[in-house]
Each structure stands twice: as C-alpha cells, then as structure tokens.
Design a protein around this motif. Sequence first.
Motif, PDB file in Angstrom:
ATOM      1  N   VAL A   1      -2.853  20.023   1.034  1.00  0.00           N
ATOM      2  CA  VAL A   1      -1.713  19.255   0.517  1.00  0.00           C
ATOM      3  C   VAL A   1      -2.235  17.909  -0.004  1.00  0.00           C
ATOM      4  CG1 VAL A   1       0.090  20.333   1.947  1.00  0.00           C
ATOM      5  CG2 VAL A   1      -1.216  18.385   2.862  1.00  0.00           C
ATOM      6  N   PRO A   2      -1.478  17.292  -0.908  1.00  0.00           N
ATOM      7  CA  PRO A   2      -1.931  15.995  -1.419  1.00  0.00           C
ATOM      8  C   PRO A   2      -1.959  14.931  -0.318  1.00  0.00           C
ATOM      9  CG  PRO A   2      -0.195  16.911  -2.818  1.00  0.00           C
ATOM     10  CD  PRO A   2      -0.243  17.739  -1.575  1.00  0.00           C
ATOM     11  N   PHE A   3      -2.958  14.100  -0.393  1.00  0.00           N
ATOM     12  CA  PHE A   3      -2.972  12.882   0.421  1.00  0.00           C
ATOM     13  C   PHE A   3      -3.629  11.786  -0.414  1.00  0.00           C
ATOM     14  CE2 PHE A   3      -4.841  10.001   3.686  1.00  0.00           C
ATOM     15  CZ  PHE A   3      -3.632   9.490   4.127  1.00  0.00           C
ATOM     16  N   MET A   4      -2.886  10.732  -0.649  1.00  0.00           N
ATOM     17  CA  MET A   4      -3.372   9.641  -1.501  1.00  0.00           C
ATOM     18  C   MET A   4      -2.978   8.300  -0.912  1.00  0.00           C
ATOM     19  SD  MET A   4      -2.141  10.925  -5.235  1.00  0.00           S
ATOM     20  CE  MET A   4      -1.728  12.645  -5.400  1.00  0.00           C
ATOM     21  N   ILE A   5      -3.862   7.341  -1.091  1.00  0.00           N
ATOM     22  CA  ILE A   5      -3.577   5.968  -0.692  1.00  0.00           C
ATOM     23  C   ILE A   5      -3.826   5.091  -1.909  1.00  0.00           C
ATOM     24  CG2 ILE A   5      -4.162   4.091   0.889  1.00  0.00           C
ATOM     25  CD1 ILE A   5      -5.384   6.244   2.756  1.00  0.00           C
ATOM     26  N   HIS A   6      -2.797   4.381  -2.318  1.00  0.00           N
ATOM     27  CA  HIS A   6      -2.879   3.611  -3.554  1.00  0.00           C
ATOM     28  C   HIS A   6      -2.561   2.150  -3.273  1.00  0.00           C
ATOM     29  CE1 HIS A   6      -2.334   2.767  -7.847  1.00  0.00           C
ATOM     30  NE2 HIS A   6      -1.259   2.091  -7.491  1.00  0.00           N
ATOM     31  N   MET A   7      -3.403   1.267  -3.791  1.00  0.00           N
ATOM     32  CA  MET A   7      -3.156  -0.160  -3.598  1.00  0.00           C
ATOM     33  C   MET A   7      -3.934  -0.951  -4.647  1.00  0.00           C
ATOM     34  SD  MET A   7      -3.819  -2.374  -0.124  1.00  0.00           S
ATOM     35  CE  MET A   7      -5.588  -2.555  -0.388  1.00  0.00           C
ATOM     36  N   ASP A   8      -3.329  -2.001  -5.125  1.00  0.00           N
ATOM     37  CA  ASP A   8      -4.040  -2.899  -6.034  1.00  0.00           C
ATOM     38  C   ASP A   8      -5.359  -3.334  -5.407  1.00  0.00           C
ATOM     39  OD1 ASP A   8      -2.377  -3.092  -8.222  1.00  0.00           O
ATOM     40  OD2 ASP A   8      -2.484  -5.296  -8.223  1.00  0.00           O
ATOM     41  N   GLY A   9      -6.435  -3.220  -6.137  1.00  0.00           N
ATOM     42  CA  GLY A   9      -7.717  -3.709  -5.638  1.00  0.00           C
ATOM     43  C   GLY A   9      -8.438  -2.760  -4.699  1.00  0.00           C
TER      44      GLY A   9
ATOM     45  N   MET B   1       0.872  -1.174   0.000  1.00  0.00           N
ATOM     46  CA  MET B   1       0.000   0.000   0.000  1.00  0.00           C
ATOM     47  C   MET B   1       0.910   1.224   0.000  1.00  0.00           C
ATOM     48  SD  MET B   1      -3.026   1.072   2.656  1.00  0.00           S
ATOM     49  CE  MET B   1      -2.086   1.093   4.173  1.00  0.00           C
ATOM     50  N   LEU B   2       0.590   2.162  -0.877  1.00  0.00           N
ATOM     51  CA  LEU B   2       1.394   3.375  -1.021  1.00  0.00           C
ATOM     52  C   LEU B   2       0.633   4.542  -0.412  1.00  0.00           C
ATOM     53  CD1 LEU B   2       3.951   3.017  -2.711  1.00  0.00           C
ATOM     54  CD2 LEU B   2       2.818   4.229  -4.571  1.00  0.00           C
ATOM     55  N   VAL B   3       1.263   5.237   0.513  1.00  0.00           N
ATOM     56  CA  VAL B   3       0.626   6.396   1.135  1.00  0.00           C
ATOM     57  C   VAL B   3       1.482   7.613   0.824  1.00  0.00           C
ATOM     58  CG1 VAL B   3      -0.125   7.412   3.327  1.00  0.00           C
ATOM     59  CG2 VAL B   3      -0.216   4.922   3.006  1.00  0.00           C
ATOM     60  N   LEU B   4       0.886   8.621   0.203  1.00  0.00           N
ATOM     61  CA  LEU B   4       1.670   9.805  -0.161  1.00  0.00           C
ATOM     62  C   LEU B   4       1.064  11.046   0.469  1.00  0.00           C
ATOM     63  CD1 LEU B   4       1.075   8.169  -3.257  1.00  0.00           C
ATOM     64  CD2 LEU B   4       3.296   9.243  -3.406  1.00  0.00           C
TER      65      LEU B   4
END
Length: 428
Positions: free
Chosen positions: A289-297, A251-254
């Motif tokens: 500010v940017p806040f994103m959570i990226h994950m397959d599915g 899981m990618l948290v930016l």
Amino acid sequence: DASDLQSVLKYINANYVPGNPQYTGVAKGKNVFVIHLESLQQFMIDYKWQGQEVTPNLNKLYHETNTLSFDNFFHQVGQGKTADAELMLENSLFGLPEGAAMVTAGSTNTWQAAPAMLDQHGYTTAAFHGDVPSFWNRDNTYKTWGYDYYFSKAYFQSGKNFDVGYGLKDKIFLKDSAKYIEQLPQPFYAKLITVTNHYPYLLDKANQTIEKTDTGDKTVDGYVQTARYLDEALGEFMNWLKATGLDKNSMLVLYGDHYGISSNHKPAVAKLLGQKKFTDFDNAQFQKVPFMIHMDGLKGGINHTYGGEIDVLPTLLNLLGISNKNDVQFGTDLLATDRNQTVAFRNGDYVTPEYTKVGSAYYDTKTGKAVDTSDEKVKATLAQLTNHVATELSLSDRVINGDLLRFYDLKGFTKVKASDYSYKYSKA
Ligand code: GP9
Ligand code: MN
C-alpha cells in the motif's frame, strides 16, 4: 500479569533499532496530517487506464523530491481492517488474530498512543471521519488514545447524495474538515479518514471522471473510479493547504490502510496487471500500500526498505524528534539503515527482501520462484524467520490481551484517563 510485561520489555529491548539520526527532529514542532487513503493499494501509483493516470495527484506527490516514498510498504491488517490499520499506525502494536482490538479493548485498555504522546509534547490532536462515531468503537477508543477532538458525521454537512457507501463523500468531507482544522491551535496532529474508495466502489455519475475497467468483474471494475475520486479530493485538499500556507509548516503522512481487491478476484487482477496468471506469491506482493511522508525541505526519494504499518509510529516519532527508546512498540524506523526488514502478516506469513512465506509455501522475493527448502541453511533461515514473526505477534497480543501497558511506567508519559475526554457526539 506484570511479569508478562518483563518478557515483552526484554524482547523490545533486544530488538530495538535507533531512528536514523539524519532524520531525527527534522519535523519537530510541525503540524502533522495523517491521511488515511481507504483501500488504496500501491499498484494504483503510476497505474494507467486508457492512457490516463488514475491517481495523478498522488503520483506527483510520490515523485516529488521532498516526499519520502516507499515502494515496499505492506499493510498488515487482520479481521479488523481499518481498525487494525489505525491501531498499528498509532500504537505500533499488531491487531489481534481475531476481531478488532479497537472494539474489544479500545474502551478499557491503557495505551501509549500517538495522540496522547503528541498531546504531551504540546500538540492539539483531532480525528476526522465522515461516518457515525461508534463505527469500530472509535468514539471510545479515541479517548483512551488521547484524542482531544473527534469530528464525526454530525459535524459535517448532510444532504441528498452527500453519502455513498461508508459515509460522507471524500470531497465534501475534506472540504468540511478544513474549516475545523483552521481553528485548531498549532501545532496539531490531525488524522483524516477517507471512505469513498471502499468496496463495493460505488460513485454517482457526476463524480466519475474515468471509465470503469473492463475485467468483467463487477466488484473490481469500479475501483479505478473511486480511487480517482479519492485522488481528486486529495488534490483539492492540497490546494487548500497551499492557499492557507499550512503546507509550509506541516508534515503530510499518507497511507493506504489495506487491500481493496481481495484474493477472490485473481483473474480480474491478472487482467489489471497485464499478467497471464496471478499466483499466491503475486498476491502476497499485491498487499503493498502507499506510504508517503511529504514536507517542505524534506530530503525525499523512493525508499526500497521492506516495512509496514507497524513501523509508522517509530518513523514519525524520530522525524518529530521524540525518542521511542523506552516505548513498547513492535516496529522500527523505516529510515533506519540497519533495520530488520521482515514484514509480518497477521496470519504468521511474512515478506522479507529475500523470502516470501505464504502458508506452507516459500518463494524467492526477487524472482517469485519456489525456494529449495531441502537446503539445510535455507531451511534454518526460514524456520528462524517464522519463529521471529510468531514471537512478535504473540508478544504484541499479550500486551493487548493482558492490558500490560497499565503496568508500564513510561518516563515522561502520563497515562491517559478516558474520563478526561468527552466528544459532543458519542455514546458515553
Ligand atoms: C468505516 C470505515 C471502513 O468507518 O473506516 O472500515 P473497513 O471496512 O475498511 O474496515
Ligand atoms: Mn478500511
């Protein structure tokens, strides 16, 4: 003393919001990357300069269906800047009204921080930063927060022109970090702190792939160049994630840690935004500010909830399937549907979906127009919001200033002993 803790717990319990059950545990056991995007503001997302996107990789990520993106997410830092952001992200406690808690209390306080929590759920935890380990007292604070590893300057390549401003350039930093990440036992929690997009936004010619803006304000016009560089560095890192297959189980948290362009540059910002004026209200909204959570599915989309850095830890814990029911945390899950959307700033100002407070001025968040404070009902609402914000800030300060977590037995959590940790390059 210990009775102070009771007042804090009373408040925390009364304001507790359970995490969104639809997201509980969807990232259970996944590796977690927390990527700190230095000084990156939300207005850079989808921003175009001379017909070009400044941050094409971030934009793509922002609009992907398996990315949870937030467009009303605010930084909430005070004087501690980066340090306050790190503190909020990993503890859901506010930075202090003055100075940086990582410096004044990082070595000595008891914490119940994300790395320690995850460590106790089987994670390997590591922080990466291409500058000297003592900056913001990270080398001591990361121990009390429970980081297994801290990779700082000496772990990375060095050479002529490798550094700019606050440390190693992001592309070299992320590339070098990758080789350490590949050796971490999984699942891991890895925090990567970029630095190149930091005031005064300096970058060597060879790395400039977009022209400076033309506001004429020297400290503003380089911002798009370093933001572009950060974006390219991130793009390369994401390619590496794909190549290794790590993208499949991570899981990618930016997040952007705080503003890059301060309120001292209003005319220049007005130009960048194509506006005639840039008001105090605009400046409050400019703190997104940017806040994103990226994950397959992951079921993604652009979420409009009003929130900020204080809310990140509850959000992540819910995704990881770790209950925060008894934790001393001042934020709430950003995905919860019934959360309080009052975003507190360190000076007592706030933004809600309805109202924005800047000093003694109150605005309608939707229109930016001054609010009629002679209306008794409105007046009462504003007073109640002001009071709520002051209360949460002062209770959070009591936790840190009184070192209250040393009195708190959190079920299922073993207190961290800093002496259990040693980093190769570190003061103590
Ligand atoms: C320094 C870097 C910058 O290590 O994290 O800190 P900041 O000036 O943004 O607080
Ligand atoms: Mn910073």
